[in-house]
Scaffold this motif. Structure first.
Motif, PDB file in Angstrom:
ATOM      1  N   ILE A  78       9.439   6.649   4.143  1.00 49.35           N
ATOM      2  CA  ILE A  78       8.607   5.205   3.819  1.00 49.35           C
ATOM      3  C   ILE A  78       7.646   5.588   2.809  1.00 49.35           C
ATOM      4  CG2 ILE A  78       6.981   3.583   4.878  1.00 49.35           C
ATOM      5  CD1 ILE A  78       8.281   4.209   7.569  1.00 49.35           C
ATOM      6  N   THR A  79       7.834   4.782   1.815  1.00 43.47           N
ATOM      7  CA  THR A  79       6.940   4.891   0.534  1.00 43.47           C
ATOM      8  C   THR A  79       5.717   3.960   0.397  1.00 43.47           C
ATOM      9  OG1 THR A  79       8.487   3.605  -0.877  1.00 43.47           O
ATOM     10  CG2 THR A  79       8.771   5.807  -0.697  1.00 43.47           C
ATOM     11  N   ARG A  80       5.941   2.825   0.932  1.00 44.00           N
ATOM     12  CA  ARG A  80       4.675   1.568   0.961  1.00 44.00           C
ATOM     13  C   ARG A  80       4.849   0.698   2.090  1.00 44.00           C
ATOM     14  NH1 ARG A  80       8.371   0.468  -3.564  1.00 44.00           N
ATOM     15  NH2 ARG A  80       8.956  -1.597  -3.334  1.00 44.00           N
TER      16      ARG A  80
ATOM     17  N   GLY B 228      -2.025  16.944   3.671  1.00 44.60           N
ATOM     18  CA  GLY B 228      -0.972  17.564   3.435  1.00 44.60           C
ATOM     19  C   GLY B 228       0.136  17.393   4.352  1.00 44.60           C
ATOM     20  N   LEU B 229      -0.015  17.414   5.692  1.00 38.72           N
ATOM     21  CA  LEU B 229       0.774  17.124   6.651  1.00 38.72           C
ATOM     22  C   LEU B 229       1.476  15.620   6.607  1.00 38.72           C
ATOM     23  CD1 LEU B 229       2.250  17.816   9.425  1.00 38.72           C
ATOM     24  CD2 LEU B 229       0.308  17.450  10.563  1.00 38.72           C
ATOM     25  N   ALA B 230       0.320  14.910   6.537  1.00 43.68           N
ATOM     26  CA  ALA B 230       0.809  13.378   6.375  1.00 43.68           C
ATOM     27  C   ALA B 230       1.927  13.150   5.266  1.00 43.68           C
ATOM     28  CB  ALA B 230      -0.420  12.671   6.251  1.00 43.68           C
ATOM     29  N   LEU B 231       1.479  13.619   4.141  1.00 46.75           N
ATOM     30  CA  LEU B 231       2.706  13.634   2.990  1.00 46.75           C
ATOM     31  C   LEU B 231       4.039  14.201   3.441  1.00 46.75           C
ATOM     32  CD1 LEU B 231       0.525  14.537  -0.138  1.00 46.75           C
ATOM     33  CD2 LEU B 231       1.636  12.469   0.490  1.00 46.75           C
TER      34      LEU B 231
ATOM     35  N   LEU C 237       0.878  -1.023   0.066  1.00 43.67           N
ATOM     36  CA  LEU C 237      -0.027   0.190   0.050  1.00 43.67           C
ATOM     37  C   LEU C 237       0.847   1.281  -0.017  1.00 43.67           C
ATOM     38  CD1 LEU C 237      -3.054   0.901   0.205  1.00 43.67           C
ATOM     39  CD2 LEU C 237      -2.669   0.835   2.656  1.00 43.67           C
ATOM     40  N   THR C 238       0.910   1.993  -0.935  1.00 43.13           N
ATOM     41  CA  THR C 238       1.751   3.181  -1.080  1.00 43.13           C
ATOM     42  C   THR C 238       1.239   4.388  -0.216  1.00 43.13           C
ATOM     43  OG1 THR C 238       0.304   4.158  -3.026  1.00 43.13           O
ATOM     44  CG2 THR C 238       2.041   2.693  -3.425  1.00 43.13           C
ATOM     45  N   THR C 239       2.025   5.281   0.045  1.00 42.30           N
ATOM     46  CA  THR C 239       1.765   6.174   1.038  1.00 42.30           C
ATOM     47  C   THR C 239       0.693   7.222   0.394  1.00 42.30           C
ATOM     48  OG1 THR C 239       3.949   6.474   2.109  1.00 42.30           O
ATOM     49  CG2 THR C 239       2.587   8.565   2.254  1.00 42.30           C
ATOM     50  N   ALA C 240       0.731   7.218  -0.993  1.00 42.78           N
ATOM     51  CA  ALA C 240      -0.363   8.243  -1.406  1.00 42.78           C
ATOM     52  C   ALA C 240      -1.770   7.453  -1.315  1.00 42.78           C
ATOM     53  CB  ALA C 240       0.143   8.423  -2.884  1.00 42.78           C
ATOM     54  N   ASP C 241      -1.679   6.180  -1.722  1.00 49.78           N
ATOM     55  CA  ASP C 241      -3.016   5.373  -1.540  1.00 49.78           C
ATOM     56  C   ASP C 241      -3.378   5.283   0.011  1.00 49.78           C
ATOM     57  OD1 ASP C 241      -5.088   4.196  -2.981  1.00 49.78           O
ATOM     58  OD2 ASP C 241      -4.201   2.013  -2.394  1.00 49.78           O
TER      59      ASP C 241
ATOM     60  N   VAL D  21       2.043   9.577  12.815  1.00 52.64           N
ATOM     61  CA  VAL D  21       3.293   9.107  12.693  1.00 52.64           C
ATOM     62  C   VAL D  21       3.154   7.568  12.761  1.00 52.64           C
ATOM     63  CG1 VAL D  21       5.474   8.723  13.674  1.00 52.64           C
ATOM     64  CG2 VAL D  21       4.599  10.972  13.755  1.00 52.64           C
ATOM     65  N   ASN D  22       2.155   7.101  13.451  1.00 47.46           N
ATOM     66  CA  ASN D  22       1.916   5.549  13.714  1.00 47.46           C
ATOM     67  C   ASN D  22       1.259   4.973  12.215  1.00 47.46           C
ATOM     68  OD1 ASN D  22       2.768   5.715  16.268  1.00 47.46           O
ATOM     69  ND2 ASN D  22       0.599   5.863  17.055  1.00 47.46           N
ATOM     70  N   LEU D  23       0.139   5.804  11.761  1.00 44.38           N
ATOM     71  CA  LEU D  23      -0.157   5.418  10.733  1.00 44.38           C
ATOM     72  C   LEU D  23       0.680   5.389   9.362  1.00 44.38           C
ATOM     73  CD1 LEU D  23      -2.947   5.169   8.772  1.00 44.38           C
ATOM     74  CD2 LEU D  23      -2.929   7.776   8.537  1.00 44.38           C
ATOM     75  N   LEU D  24       1.605   6.182   9.273  1.00 43.49           N
ATOM     76  CA  LEU D  24       2.665   6.401   8.190  1.00 43.49           C
ATOM     77  C   LEU D  24       3.938   5.242   8.414  1.00 43.49           C
ATOM     78  CD1 LEU D  24       1.940  10.113   7.438  1.00 43.49           C
ATOM     79  CD2 LEU D  24       1.249   8.060   5.839  1.00 43.49           C
ATOM     80  N   GLN D  25       4.069   5.255   9.615  1.00 48.50           N
ATOM     81  CA  GLN D  25       5.432   4.643   9.782  1.00 48.50           C
ATOM     82  C   GLN D  25       5.304   3.124  10.054  1.00 48.50           C
ATOM     83  OE1 GLN D  25       7.206   5.571  13.603  1.00 48.50           O
ATOM     84  NE2 GLN D  25       9.336   5.242  13.136  1.00 48.50           N
ATOM     85  N   MET D  26       4.195   2.696  10.369  1.00 46.46           N
ATOM     86  CA  MET D  26       4.103   1.033  10.842  1.00 46.46           C
ATOM     87  C   MET D  26       3.786   0.349   9.484  1.00 46.46           C
ATOM     88  SD  MET D  26       5.044   1.134  13.813  1.00 46.46           S
ATOM     89  CE  MET D  26       5.520   2.470  15.278  1.00 46.46           C
ATOM     90  N   GLY D  27       4.343  -0.963   9.520  1.00 43.46           N
ATOM     91  CA  GLY D  27       3.652  -2.016   8.729  1.00 43.46           C
ATOM     92  C   GLY D  27       3.155  -3.151   9.639  1.00 43.46           C
TER      93      GLY D  27
END
Length: 414
Positions: free
Chosen positions: A108-110, A97-100, A78-82, A236-242
């Protein structure tokens, strides 16, 4: 920043008994990484003797044969943009916008996740529950082990995001594997791999073998994006974790040309410091969850940033104290907390950047699964030659633990 030479000099000048692996002396000098702590007195039988609390890492030198490794990742990447697109309707105005920007800083791109974010609250997809994910990783690690699951003597799991609080996650993994032998679980995150390895070394040396260890995380379900409105660190948790799972099968060392772990260590630098990341709600200390009804990871981003390097340095010192010469190491695996960890570790510790392995940029931070997944992917990448030495430096922000091991590549890969 300290170079390797500077670190080695510090270690050589610092008296330590960590090389003994087990401390038995009445008064012990503490590790240079942690400030002095409480002193306890003995009973009246020895009223004049005092013991200083020992904070040196535990070092285990039992050679362990690596019989197999495996990994499992849920769904398509799942890409960051998606990801931002799927969650944008639940986020406060202006937050995408802040999330990007945060994602770019994290590098982290995906990542892979067990949920699809079709709703703000979701259980894992039916095929990607924590037990199923962990079972797939164990099966991959068992692929070349004679007898497969039937040959296992013990199953050890470690995770911060179990399928249920009780039974433990390992019990459900055993069910998925149709494994009816004993199992045990550690409730731990990024250094669960080190604690499990340390404990299993003693069991293997006593004849309990083979043992499968599996680390897994399905933390994406512990996030309601609407929570960002009251706690921006949830971004941060949303975008950093997998999400993912990684496993290893350990047994006796069959020959000196076999893949093996030659040394493992495990230590702590918390000194009563508040947790850097925690999942408090839902435990007996706080059984009720917040208004959204979903437990959330609390993330002290500044504390983690401030103290993260301390843990890597502590791990490097522990490795050197255990007799591992940095110039004898061919590859380094730090905990993949973000996509910039390879360069950060190389710069901070004076390591060759092209020999530091980090895949957080395409997998995210996998917590308990991170080290096993990274090791498995490196073993299968074709980059290792027989005899290559891989030093792992793990770090966990929950209560600031560190740990690692030295892996030596064998002539064959499962």
């Amino acid at each position: 920043m300290e170079s390797l030479a500077a670190v080695e000099t510090i270690v050589k000048q610092t008296p330590t008994s960590a090389q003994a692996g087990l401390i038995t002396t009445p008064i012990h000098r503490r590790s240079c990484m942690c400030p002095p702590g409480p002193v306890s007195e003995l009973s009246a039988d020895c009223p004049t003797q005092r013991f200083v609390v020992n904070t040196d890492p535990i070092v285990v030198r039992t050679p362990l044969g690596v019989w197999g490794t495996g990994a499992a990742l849920p769904g398509a990447p799942l890409t960051t943009a998606d990801l931002i697109r799927r969650t944008s309707e639940y986020l406060p105005t202006g937050t995408p916008g802040l999330a990007l920007r945060i994602a770019r800083r994290l590098g982290i791109t995906r990542r892979h996740m067990v949920r699809s974010f079709d709703a703000p609250q979701e259980a894992p997809r039916a095929l990607d529950t924590a037990p199923k994910l962990a079972a797939r990783a164990v099966c991959a690690a068992l692929a070349d082990v004679r007898g497969g699951v039937d040959a296992l003597r013990l199953l050890v799991g470690h995770t911060a995001t179990p399928h249920t609080l009780l039974p433990g996650n390992a019990a459900w993994v055993a069910d998925e594997l149709a494994y009816i032998g004993p199992h045990v679980e550690l409730r731990q995150a990024c250094t669960g791999f080190a604690a499990a390895t340390m404990l299993c070394a003693g069991l293997v040396s006593s004849g309990t073998q083979p043992i499968a260890i599996v680390g897994s995380e399905t933390g994406s379900v512990f996030l309601d994006p609407r929570r960002v409105a009251v706690d921006r660190t949830q971004l941060v948790n949303l975008l950093q974790m997998g999400d993912g799972a990684g496993a290893i099968v350990l047994g006796p060392l069959e020959s000196r040309s076999s893949a093996r772990l030659e040394m493992a260590f495990y230590g702590n630098c918390a000194d009563h410091r508040a947790p850097g990341i925690s999942l408090i709600e839902g435990g007996s200390g706080a059984p009720l969850v917040n208004a959204t009804g979903v437990p959330h990871f609390t993330h002290d981003v500044e504390s983690v940033r401030t103290h993260g390097l301390e843990l890597l340095r502590a791990g490097l010192r522990a490795a050197i104290q255990a007799g591992v010469a940095p110039d004898s190491v061919d590859w380094w695996i730090p905990h993949p907390a973000n996509g910039h960890m390879a360069q950060y570790t190389a710069t901070s510790l004076g390591l060759p950047a092209d020999k530091v392995v980090c895949e957080a940029g395409v997998l995210g931070n996998l917590g308990s699964a991170a080290i096993w997944v990274t090791l498995d992917r490196l073993r299968r990448s074709g980059r290792l030659a027989p005899g290559d030495r891989v030093m792992v430096l793990g770090a966990e922000a929950s209560k600031y633990m560190y740990g690692g091991f030295l892996y030596v590549h064998g002539t064959t890969v499962a």
